[in-house]
Structure formats: structure tokens, C-alpha cells
Design an enzyme around this catalytic site. Sequence first.
Site, PDB file in Angstrom:
ATOM      1  N   HIS A 125       0.827  -1.208   0.000  1.00 49.89           N
ATOM      2  CA  HIS A 125       0.000   0.000   0.000  1.00 49.89           C
ATOM      3  C   HIS A 125       0.857   1.253   0.000  1.00 49.89           C
ATOM      4  CE1 HIS A 125      -2.320   3.127   2.311  1.00 49.89           C
ATOM      5  NE2 HIS A 125      -3.120   2.913   1.291  1.00 49.89           N
TER       6      HIS A 125
ATOM      7  N   GLU B 111      -3.325   7.886   7.484  1.00 51.23           N
ATOM      8  CA  GLU B 111      -4.467   7.145   6.927  1.00 51.23           C
ATOM      9  C   GLU B 111      -4.872   6.016   7.867  1.00 51.23           C
ATOM     10  OE1 GLU B 111      -5.531   4.462   2.965  1.00 51.23           O
ATOM     11  OE2 GLU B 111      -3.930   5.978   2.853  1.00 51.23           O
TER      12      GLU B 111
ATOM     13  N   GLU C 196       2.020   1.946  -3.431  1.00 55.16           N
ATOM     14  CA  GLU C 196       0.898   2.490  -4.221  1.00 55.16           C
ATOM     15  C   GLU C 196       0.887   4.020  -4.135  1.00 55.16           C
ATOM     16  OE1 GLU C 196      -3.498   3.635  -3.434  1.00 55.16           O
ATOM     17  OE2 GLU C 196      -3.181   1.530  -2.876  1.00 55.16           O
ATOM     18  N   HIS C 197       1.070   4.547  -2.935  1.00 58.80           N
ATOM     19  CA  HIS C 197       1.128   6.001  -2.763  1.00 58.80           C
ATOM     20  C   HIS C 197       2.350   6.596  -3.477  1.00 58.80           C
ATOM     21  CE1 HIS C 197      -1.878   7.101   0.494  1.00 58.80           C
ATOM     22  NE2 HIS C 197      -2.059   5.797   0.333  1.00 58.80           N
TER      23      HIS C 197
END
Length: 446
Positions: free
Chosen positions: A67, A147, A70-71
Site C-alpha cells: 500500500h 491514513e 501504491e502512494h
Amino acid sequence: MFRTLRWLALAALIAPPALSEEVTTFTLDNGLEVVVIEDHRAPVVVQMVWYRAGAADERPGLSGIAHYLEHLMFKGTKTLAPGEFSKVVEANGGSDNAFTSWDYTGYFQRIAADRLELVMRMEADRMQGLILTEDDWLTERDVVIEERNQRVDSDPGGIFGEQRRAAQYLNHPYGRPVIGWRHEMEKLTRQDALDWYETYYAPNNAVLVVAGDVEPDNVRQLAETYYGVLKPSPSITKRARPQDPPQLAERRLSYSDPRVSQPFVSRSYFAPERNPGSQEKAAALTILADLLGGNGQTSVLARKLQFETQKAIYTNAHYDGTSFDPMTFNLAVVPSEGVGMSEIEAALDQVLADFLETGVDAAQFERVKTRIGAAMIYAADDVNGLARRYGEALTSGLTVEDVQAWPEVLANVTEADVLAAAAEIFDRRRAVTGWMMRADAPEVMQ
């Protein structure tokens, strides 16, 4: 005779999705799989690149790296400044985003069909041309930690779900959160991200799905031009994840939190996934979930617990078999005011026992199959949804043929199939039962 005609009509309703989309597939010399789904009703195209790399492929101690990368993929290349990718897409009237799951990471753009070459060039550029500066990776690590703060740590339901999943999987990496464990996220480095990127982000570990107002020959030409020049990775091997041992005893957990506004009971059972060429059991479980909790008015749990006994204000059953390894069949019940956790759990167990004993209501069974078939037909109107259907399946071990056969497999499920599937999975020895309660709840789990 009348019943036979009804079943023929039902089969006709469910069958069209398998034939409705025109799908062309090919593989480039460097191993990139390409799926082209034609839909010429609007001058719009969706490009999706799916990598066979998700949270369940992470090394122990590096949870959240899939993840996190991904950013970082939006941080730029030699030809694109940080953040420029999305700005270019937006300036051309499109939208873009990305997502990470346990089995895959995906990136997509929805844009006018005549801009396909633009987004394909940019997506191919960042497949192997990502640049990460010292500022990039540190700033973005703070972003993903925040997040987690918002989605998990500040939400009792998020914390409970994370704990329940960890209890479900003793050994399999599905037990770790996609976003990562906080203590491991805080230690992720630029090199960790680059190692993940250089290992998994390669054409021979990716699926390109292009859906919309396109011609297969044109897509092939563009794919050869922009993706075909990229080098395959020699480090890509067949996925081999650690598996869970057989579960021999029920696992139970309770979580109390002063922020809980509504307590509930959850139950999850290990359940098989859709497998290539063998989707029948998953199809039966899909229909079972809809029968038990797919409709807030007519499903078995709703009728019995919300309306007849009024012991619950909400019930749900959920199953999604599109995964690389076995997943779970999930139930949830929110008790009415004044109904204790033990009482609502016992009521849930009684409904399941009665269902196994009395069988499937024939009329409801037909309604559920019709509703599922209709939903698949409606979903075919959305090119984004179609692209996701194929991308998710192909990165979870299925084939294009499996995707196209799925509606027919569902249509062929019988009442006996559903009952057999229910009898197999509804074994408390292979379940995780959880209570989420208010902090001042007087009842404790026994």
C-alpha cells in the site's frame, strides 16, 4: 411444466453476461497479459494495470509496503514531476486512482477514448521509471500512517475487524492488515519501497485491462509501443504463501470500547475460493450468502431476527470468493436494545440450525438467482466495473474463461448444492466469533 418454463426463463436471464462483452486477450513477448473489452456506446476508455502483488505477498516485518508503494507511485519519473501524473489526467478531462488488496495492487484512469495513448504512455513510464527522493518517501510514510489513524485507530469497528482477521489466520498472510501494522509501518524505508518495486513491478507480473470505446488492434499496437519495450523481471516466481493449519477449535474474541455506538456479533468461517475450472462450490456459497443476508427485508436472517422475533435491528451475510487463497464466509448481527450478546448469538445459531434442517425456500431461491443474474447484467453497463471484474479475477488466479463461465456456473447451482455448502462450512470448530461491545457492557464473553 410451468416450473420448467420458469427455470428456462431464469437461465436465459442469467446467461447473457457471459456473452455480452466482446473480450480480446493477448500476451506481449515480455509477459504482459492484455485484456481488451469493447464497449462502443460512449467515447470513453478505462485503462487499468493490475500487479500480482498485494499485502499477502509482503515479507514478515514489512506489512504495509504494498500500500505504501501504491502512494509512492504518484511521485514522478524522469518525464513526470511528482503529482504531475494525476494533474495531466485531470487536465484532459479524466480521473485516476489506485487501490491495494491482499492479492493485487491496481492503477486506473478513466478518460476520453482519444486520450488512451496519453495515459498508456504515462502508466508504462512509471512501471519501471519511478524516482523516489528522500523527501518523497518520508513525507508519504507520514501520509499512510495518518491514513491508518483515520481508518483504523480512530474507529473501533476498524480495530475490531483487524483483530478478528488476525485471529482467523494463524499462519496465512491474509491475517495482516493491508494498510500494515503501525509499528512496522513506522520503520518502512525508501529501500524497502524500492526493493518491492523492483521485485514486483514488471510486465511479466502485470495485467493490462483496457475497456471502452477501443479496437483490439489499436490497443495491441499501443501496448507493444509503450509496454512492450519494458524488460521482464527474472525474480517473478509462482506464488507460494504459507498456509494455515486445519482449524480444530473455535476462536472467540471480544472488544470493548467507549466509542462503540452499536454492539454487534460477528461470525466468520473458513470457506473455499473460486478456483480455475472449479467454481461450483464458490457459486453455491455466493447464493447462500444472498439467501441468508443479502436483502434487509426478505433474507432468512432478516425475516427471522429482525421481523419475527425482533431481536436484531440489522443482519448481514457476506462472501466473496475472488481471492488467491481460501477466504471466509461472514455473518453479522446487531442486537435490538435490551437484547444481550449471548442471546443474539444463540438466536443466530438457531436460525442457522433451522435453515439446515428445513432447507431452502424454493420461491426465495428463484428470486435470489434472478436478482444475482440481473445485477450482473446491470454491472455490464459499467466499463469500469467490467475492467475490475477481469483484473481482479486474473490477479487472483482465475482465467478469462472462468470469468465468462461464472454466470452459467451460478445459474446451474441447485438448492441441494446450497445446503451441502452450508452444511460443510457451518462448523463452529472452524469459525471465529467476535463480540464488539460498549465499554460499559455488563456482559462478557464466556
